[in-house]
Design a protein around this motif. Structure first.
Motif, PDB file in Angstrom:
ATOM      1  N   THR A 118       0.857  -1.263  -0.113  1.00  0.00           N
ATOM      2  CA  THR A 118      -0.087   0.068  -0.006  1.00  0.00           C
ATOM      3  C   THR A 118       0.841   1.227  -0.001  1.00  0.00           C
ATOM      4  O   THR A 118       0.650   2.302  -0.925  1.00  0.00           O
ATOM      5  CB  THR A 118      -0.963   0.160   1.325  1.00  0.00           C
ATOM      6  OG1 THR A 118      -0.235  -0.164   2.444  1.00  0.00           O
ATOM      7  CG2 THR A 118      -1.978  -1.144   1.087  1.00  0.00           C
ATOM      8  N   GLY A 119       1.995   1.356   0.651  1.00  0.00           N
ATOM      9  CA  GLY A 119       2.802   2.652   0.996  1.00  0.00           C
ATOM     10  C   GLY A 119       3.498   2.974  -0.258  1.00  0.00           C
ATOM     11  O   GLY A 119       3.532   4.083  -0.723  1.00  0.00           O
ATOM     12  N   ALA A 131      -0.054  10.430   4.446  1.00  0.00           N
ATOM     13  CA  ALA A 131      -0.516   9.468   5.354  1.00  0.00           C
ATOM     14  C   ALA A 131       0.561   8.436   5.523  1.00  0.00           C
ATOM     15  O   ALA A 131       1.375   8.111   4.730  1.00  0.00           O
ATOM     16  CB  ALA A 131      -1.769   9.091   4.567  1.00  0.00           C
ATOM     17  N   THR A 132       0.114   7.904   6.553  1.00  0.00           N
ATOM     18  CA  THR A 132       1.204   6.953   7.404  1.00  0.00           C
ATOM     19  C   THR A 132       0.460   5.577   7.985  1.00  0.00           C
ATOM     20  O   THR A 132       0.975   4.546   7.902  1.00  0.00           O
ATOM     21  CB  THR A 132       2.033   7.384   8.427  1.00  0.00           C
ATOM     22  OG1 THR A 132       1.601   7.980   9.415  1.00  0.00           O
ATOM     23  CG2 THR A 132       3.203   8.484   7.634  1.00  0.00           C
ATOM     24  N   LYS A 160       7.966  -3.732   5.247  1.00  0.00           N
ATOM     25  CA  LYS A 160       8.306  -1.922   4.626  1.00  0.00           C
ATOM     26  C   LYS A 160       9.670  -2.169   4.169  1.00  0.00           C
ATOM     27  O   LYS A 160      10.581  -2.913   4.433  1.00  0.00           O
ATOM     28  CB  LYS A 160       8.185  -1.415   6.240  1.00  0.00           C
ATOM     29  CG  LYS A 160       6.899  -1.403   6.784  1.00  0.00           C
ATOM     30  CD  LYS A 160       6.721  -0.520   7.835  1.00  0.00           C
ATOM     31  CE  LYS A 160       6.899   0.996   7.570  1.00  0.00           C
ATOM     32  NZ  LYS A 160       6.588   2.018   8.630  1.00  0.00           N
ATOM     33  N   ASP A 161       9.940  -1.023   3.616  1.00  0.00           N
ATOM     34  CA  ASP A 161      11.183  -0.673   3.372  1.00  0.00           C
ATOM     35  C   ASP A 161      11.835  -0.353   4.628  1.00  0.00           C
ATOM     36  O   ASP A 161      11.149   0.272   5.188  1.00  0.00           O
ATOM     37  CB  ASP A 161      11.307   0.537   2.360  1.00  0.00           C
ATOM     38  CG  ASP A 161      11.084   0.264   0.964  1.00  0.00           C
ATOM     39  OD1 ASP A 161      11.721  -0.149   0.071  1.00  0.00           O
ATOM     40  OD2 ASP A 161       9.721   0.641   0.580  1.00  0.00           O
ATOM     41  N   ALA A 162      12.919  -0.436   4.798  1.00  0.00           N
ATOM     42  CA  ALA A 162      13.942  -0.024   5.818  1.00  0.00           C
ATOM     43  C   ALA A 162      15.450   0.361   5.360  1.00  0.00           C
ATOM     44  O   ALA A 162      15.884  -0.097   4.536  1.00  0.00           O
ATOM     45  CB  ALA A 162      14.023  -1.202   6.990  1.00  0.00           C
ATOM     46  N   LEU A 163      16.012   1.091   6.243  1.00  0.00           N
ATOM     47  CA  LEU A 163      17.488   1.635   6.012  1.00  0.00           C
ATOM     48  C   LEU A 163      18.074   0.826   7.126  1.00  0.00           C
ATOM     49  O   LEU A 163      17.824   0.794   8.302  1.00  0.00           O
ATOM     50  CB  LEU A 163      17.542   2.758   6.226  1.00  0.00           C
ATOM     51  CG  LEU A 163      18.694   3.617   5.560  1.00  0.00           C
ATOM     52  CD1 LEU A 163      18.592   3.278   4.213  1.00  0.00           C
ATOM     53  CD2 LEU A 163      19.220   4.796   5.869  1.00  0.00           C
ATOM     54  N   VAL A 164      18.960  -0.226   6.728  1.00  0.00           N
ATOM     55  CA  VAL A 164      19.472  -1.369   7.560  1.00  0.00           C
ATOM     56  C   VAL A 164      21.330  -0.866   7.605  1.00  0.00           C
ATOM     57  O   VAL A 164      21.797  -0.656   6.392  1.00  0.00           O
ATOM     58  CB  VAL A 164      19.286  -2.707   7.007  1.00  0.00           C
ATOM     59  CG1 VAL A 164      20.011  -3.708   7.899  1.00  0.00           C
ATOM     60  CG2 VAL A 164      17.790  -2.909   7.189  1.00  0.00           C
ATOM     61  N   VAL A 165      21.865  -1.206   8.522  1.00  0.00           N
ATOM     62  CA  VAL A 165      23.236  -1.206   8.742  1.00  0.00           C
ATOM     63  C   VAL A 165      23.841  -2.585   9.432  1.00  0.00           C
ATOM     64  O   VAL A 165      22.984  -3.127  10.089  1.00  0.00           O
ATOM     65  CB  VAL A 165      23.710   0.052   9.312  1.00  0.00           C
ATOM     66  CG1 VAL A 165      23.492   1.345   8.648  1.00  0.00           C
ATOM     67  CG2 VAL A 165      23.380   0.009  10.679  1.00  0.00           C
ATOM     68  N   THR A 166      25.119  -2.618   9.444  1.00  0.00           N
ATOM     69  CA  THR A 166      25.571  -3.812  10.375  1.00  0.00           C
ATOM     70  C   THR A 166      25.572  -3.345  11.685  1.00  0.00           C
ATOM     71  O   THR A 166      25.502  -1.980  12.176  1.00  0.00           O
ATOM     72  CB  THR A 166      26.987  -4.163   9.705  1.00  0.00           C
ATOM     73  OG1 THR A 166      27.953  -3.095  10.207  1.00  0.00           O
ATOM     74  CG2 THR A 166      26.866  -4.575   8.357  1.00  0.00           C
ATOM     75  N   LEU A 262       9.128   8.161   6.917  1.00  0.00           N
ATOM     76  CA  LEU A 262       9.562   8.193   5.679  1.00  0.00           C
ATOM     77  C   LEU A 262       9.073   7.180   4.951  1.00  0.00           C
ATOM     78  O   LEU A 262       8.309   7.191   3.742  1.00  0.00           O
ATOM     79  CB  LEU A 262      11.005   8.246   5.326  1.00  0.00           C
ATOM     80  CG  LEU A 262      11.631   8.172   3.981  1.00  0.00           C
ATOM     81  CD1 LEU A 262      10.856   9.197   3.147  1.00  0.00           C
ATOM     82  CD2 LEU A 262      12.957   8.106   3.978  1.00  0.00           C
ATOM     83  N   PHE A 263       9.067   5.668   5.574  1.00  0.00           N
ATOM     84  CA  PHE A 263       8.534   4.471   4.914  1.00  0.00           C
ATOM     85  C   PHE A 263       7.193   4.631   5.468  1.00  0.00           C
ATOM     86  O   PHE A 263       7.082   4.164   6.792  1.00  0.00           O
ATOM     87  CB  PHE A 263       9.553   3.537   5.167  1.00  0.00           C
ATOM     88  CG  PHE A 263      10.710   3.620   4.757  1.00  0.00           C
ATOM     89  CD1 PHE A 263      11.066   4.011   3.403  1.00  0.00           C
ATOM     90  CD2 PHE A 263      11.870   3.658   5.596  1.00  0.00           C
ATOM     91  CE1 PHE A 263      12.405   4.314   2.930  1.00  0.00           C
ATOM     92  CE2 PHE A 263      13.343   3.716   5.170  1.00  0.00           C
ATOM     93  CZ  PHE A 263      13.344   4.315   3.903  1.00  0.00           C
ATOM     94  N   ALA A 264       6.064   4.686   4.612  1.00  0.00           N
ATOM     95  CA  ALA A 264       4.750   4.479   5.102  1.00  0.00           C
ATOM     96  C   ALA A 264       4.052   3.154   5.291  1.00  0.00           C
ATOM     97  O   ALA A 264       4.921   2.137   4.986  1.00  0.00           O
ATOM     98  CB  ALA A 264       3.706   5.153   4.036  1.00  0.00           C
TER      99      ALA A 264
END
Length: 324
Positions: A118-119, A131-132, A160-166, A262-264
């Protein structure tokens, strides 16, 4: 009777012509992203006749598409299995490409149905979305759908999209939130699917919402192990990875918090051509949405990605266990 036959033949010819056009478009997109071959030719599996009447009302075969990452292919196979069990003639056209490609196929009739989020869909249709919440995001998407397309019942399952780091990067730079990257991103490399570089909730959104601007962007295949490998090996310092990817837990990766949303919401929902919607189709797909959860979707992704099982086999098992 002659007119009806002529109409049926014309629809088949139009579908085949449209599919050819979409195949060429998808091939060009994937070639530009480093992919090879034509997924619309190589990965199409027919499970019904071109003009089958599986729903009992003379409807044509429902052509189910998927985006070019494993989870979406799995979901497309689940839709196919559920519809087939309901007596609906189906065929699959998998691994088409990004949203920019498969939306064209939905609009020209080359495909009839695809698992959506949906997002992502709402942002694609209206980059100014604010909208979120799941309900508001769904409404945004519905309000901006092209004519002839509709959304059925959403699932509680969300990816969901996500920003990922180690874990090492998070500890070294003191990162818990995307906002923590503001003063450090200029020295880092961001990895993600090619479209993430241009989408409003991608590179541009990170800059606008958080003031985060990475030193460079490296395009990587969506939902593939290559992204995780690039992150773990230090070829990129942060990456756009989907939250149901089992590699996050397996590699002790850290999902950075997204306090500004940022990621709905990204609930899974069938996006379908109104031409093929009937009670049998709607009931089968609504049953899938009711049965899907984030937990069982994540478990299925372990089977597909970690264990290397065929998505069609995993889909069949899910439908047999949850929809019968």
């Amino acid at each position: 009777m002659l007119d009806l036959a002529r109409t049926t033949v014309e629809r088949v010819l139009m579908r085949r012509t449209s599919l050819t056009v979409l195949s060429l478009t998808a091939a060009l997109v994937l070639t530009g992203c480093g992919g090879g071959g034509d997924p619309l030719d190589a990965d199409t599996e027919d499970t019904g006749s071109e003009t089958g009447a599986g729903t009992g009302d003379g409807a044509a075969t429902v052509v189910i598409g998927s985006a070019n990452f494993p989870e979406n292919e799995l979901l497309a196979e689940i839709y196919a299995a559920a519809l087939s069990d309901a007596g609906v003639e189906v065929s699959t056209t998998l691994n088409i490409g990004s949203r920019e490609t498969y939306m064209a196929g939905l609009q020209d009739g080359s495909i009839d149905l695809i698992p959506e989020y949906t997002g992502g869909l709402a942002t694609y249709l209206n980059p100014e979305i604010t909208a979120t919440s799941p309900e508001d995001v769904l409404q945004e998407a519905q309000d901006n759908l092209p004519a002839g397309l509709q959304l059925l019942e959403i699932s509680e399952a969300e990816d969901k999209d996500a920003l990922v780091v180690t874990r090492e990067t998070a500890d070294e730079l003191g990162l818990t939130s995307i906002a923590d990257l503001t003063d450090q991103a200029g020295d880092l490399v961001l990895g993600g699917p090619p479209e993430f570089e241009t989408r409003p909730n991608g590179v541009a959104g990170l800059a606008e919402v958080y003031g985060v601007e990475f030193g460079s962007f490296r395009p990587l295949a969506a939902g593939s192990n290559l992204t995780v490998q690039a992150l773990v090996n230090g070829q990129v310092n942060a990456a756009n990875i989907f939250t149901t990817d089992p590699a996050i837990e397996e590699n002790d990766l850290v999902i950075l918090e997204d306090p500004e949303s940022l990621f709905a919401a990204q609930n899974i929902v069938p996006l379908i051509s109104s031409e093929v919607v009937n009670p049998a189709v709607e009931d089968a797909l609504d049953a899938v949405s009711a049965a899907l959860t984030t937990e069982n979707l994540t478990a299925m992704m372990v089977q597909v990605i970690t264990e290397g099982q065929d998505p069609a086999d995993v889909a069949r098992q899910f439908v047999d266990e949850n929809l019968r």
